[in-house]
Write a protein that holds these residues in place. Structure first.
Motif, PDB file in Angstrom:
ATOM      1  N   THR A  71     -67.401 -39.583  40.885  1.00  0.00           N
ATOM      2  CA  THR A  71     -66.424 -39.172  39.879  1.00  0.00           C
ATOM      3  C   THR A  71     -66.176 -40.274  38.854  1.00  0.00           C
ATOM      4  O   THR A  71     -66.147 -40.028  37.646  1.00  0.00           O
ATOM      5  N   THR A  72     -66.023 -41.509  39.344  1.00  0.00           N
ATOM      6  CA  THR A  72     -65.763 -42.639  38.452  1.00  0.00           C
ATOM      7  C   THR A  72     -66.907 -42.867  37.475  1.00  0.00           C
ATOM      8  O   THR A  72     -66.682 -43.229  36.311  1.00  0.00           O
TER       9      THR A  72
ATOM     10  N   VAL B  22     -61.412 -49.405  42.876  1.00  0.00           N
ATOM     11  CA  VAL B  22     -62.073 -48.728  41.754  1.00  0.00           C
ATOM     12  C   VAL B  22     -62.006 -49.657  40.551  1.00  0.00           C
ATOM     13  O   VAL B  22     -60.916 -49.998  40.097  1.00  0.00           O
TER      14      VAL B  22
ATOM     15  N   ARG C 289     -65.448 -40.699  45.264  1.00  0.00           N
ATOM     16  CA  ARG C 289     -64.780 -41.650  44.361  1.00  0.00           C
ATOM     17  C   ARG C 289     -65.786 -42.276  43.391  1.00  0.00           C
ATOM     18  O   ARG C 289     -65.539 -42.369  42.185  1.00  0.00           O
ATOM     19  N   THR C 290     -66.917 -42.692  43.916  1.00  0.00           N
ATOM     20  CA  THR C 290     -67.936 -43.351  43.100  1.00  0.00           C
ATOM     21  C   THR C 290     -68.543 -42.401  42.081  1.00  0.00           C
ATOM     22  O   THR C 290     -68.666 -42.726  40.890  1.00  0.00           O
TER      23      THR C 290
ATOM     24  N   ARG D 248     -61.640 -51.116  37.003  1.00  0.00           N
ATOM     25  CA  ARG D 248     -60.888 -50.567  35.861  1.00  0.00           C
ATOM     26  C   ARG D 248     -61.792 -50.175  34.702  1.00  0.00           C
ATOM     27  O   ARG D 248     -61.490 -49.237  33.968  1.00  0.00           O
TER      28      ARG D 248
ATOM     29  N   TYR E 195     -71.505 -52.015  39.658  1.00  0.00           N
ATOM     30  CA  TYR E 195     -70.333 -51.243  40.068  1.00  0.00           C
ATOM     31  C   TYR E 195     -69.810 -51.726  41.419  1.00  0.00           C
ATOM     32  O   TYR E 195     -68.590 -51.903  41.605  1.00  0.00           O
TER      33      TYR E 195
END
Length: 250
Positions: free
Chosen positions: A29-30, A246, A26-27, A248, A226
Motif C-alpha cells: 500500500t505504501t 513506515v 503495509r508495504t 515518511r 525502503y
C-alpha cells in the motif's frame, strides 16, 4: 495492466503485525500498489516469538487465490510462509496454470525470533515454487538449507541472497541467476533490535516494483532503500524484536 499494480500475497498472518500478511499489505500500500491476500496460516505471534500456528486448509487457500484472480486480476505475486507441503504443491499448480506473471518467493523457514515456520516436508515442497519464481529471496541460513548458490541453476530462477545474517558491519546482498552474479549491493548494518518483518517487507516491495513494470534490479534497489528507511522508522514496540515502521517519504 490496470492503473494500479495488483499484488497477490500468499502468506501467513502475524497477529503482532510486524511480519507476514500485515507487513506485506503495509508495504504494498505504501509503495502505491493494491494488496490482495491468500492467507496460508494463522499465527499467534508477537515480538518475542511464535506461540501457535494454525494452517489454513489447502482448498481455502486456493479459493482465496481463485476469488481475486477471477474478479480483480493479478500483476505480480509474492509468496511468503506457505504452511505445508500440500499447500506448496497446490499453490504451484495454480500459479503454473495462470498467465505468466512475476513471482517473488521468500522461502520463509524461521521467524526473526527463531521460531520454526516450515518443516522438512514443506521445505522440500519449495522446489516447485522456485521453478516458477522470477526471483527467490533467501537469507543466508535459508540459502544453505535450499542447496546454496546452485538453486539458480537447478530451478532456473534468479536469486537474491540476503546478507543480513552475515557477520560484520557491512552487509552484502547478491543477485545471481543461471549465468552467475548479476549485481551486488553493500550497506552498513543498521544497529537496531527492531528487525521483525524485514524479509517479508523486502519481498513485497520487490513484487510491487515488478507489478509496476520495473526491471528486477531497479525493483530490488527501491526495495532495499525502503527496508532501510523502515528500520530507521521503527516505533520500538514490544519487548523483543519489534516491527519496523513506515518511512515518511516512501
Amino acid at each position: 495492466m490496470s492503473g494500479i499494480a495488483r499484488i497477490l500475497v500468499i502468506a501467513g498472518s502475524d497477529s503482532g503485525g510486524g511480519a507476514g500478511i500485515q507487513a506485506d499489505i503495509r508495504t504494498i500500500t505504501t509503495l502505491g500498489g493494491h494488496a490482495m491476500t491468500a492467507i496460508t496460516a494463522i499465527t499467534a505471534q508477537n515480538t518475542l516469538g511464535v506461540q501457535g500456528v494454525h494452517p489454513v486448509p489447502v482448498d481455502m487457500v486456493l479459493a482465496q487465490i481463485d476469488s481475486v484472480v477471477a474478479d480483480i486480476g493479478v500483476d505480480a505475486v509474492k509468496i511468503g510462509m506457505i504452511g505445508s507441503a500440500e499447500t506448496a504443491q497446490a499453490v504451484a499448480a495454480r500459479l503454473e496454470a495462470m498467465e505468466k506473471i512475476p513471482i517473488v518467493f521468500d522461502p520463509v523457514m524461521v521467524a526473526t525470533s527463531g521460531s520454526v515456520l516450515a518443516d522438512a516436508d514443506t521445505i522440500a515442497g519449495f522446489e516447485q515454487l522456485m521453478r516458477l519464481a522470477t526471483v527467490v529471496t533467501p537469507n543466508i541460513p535459508e540459502l544453505a538449507a535450499l542447496g546454496g548458490d546452485v538453486i539458480a541453476t537447478l530451478h532456473g530462477c534468479a536469486v537474491l541472497a540476503k546478507g543480513g545474517h552475515g557477520a560484520g558491519d557491512v552487509l552484502v546482498d547478491r543477485l545471481f541467476d543461471t549465468g552467475g552474479e548479476i549485481a551486488r549491493w553493500e550497506g552498513k548494518r543498521i544497529d537496531t533490535l527492531h528487525t521483525h518483518g524485514t524479509g517479508c517487507t523486502l519481498a513485497s516491495a520487490i513484487a510491487v516494483g515488478l507489478g509496476q513494470g520495473m526491471m528486477l534490479t531497479d525493483s530490488i534497489v527501491r526495495a532495499r532503500q525502503y527496508v532501510r528507511a523502515a528500520l530507521l522508522a521503527a516505533p520500538g514496540l514490544g519487548h523483543g524484536r519489534g516491527p519496523m515502521g513506515v518511512p515518511r517519504d516512501a
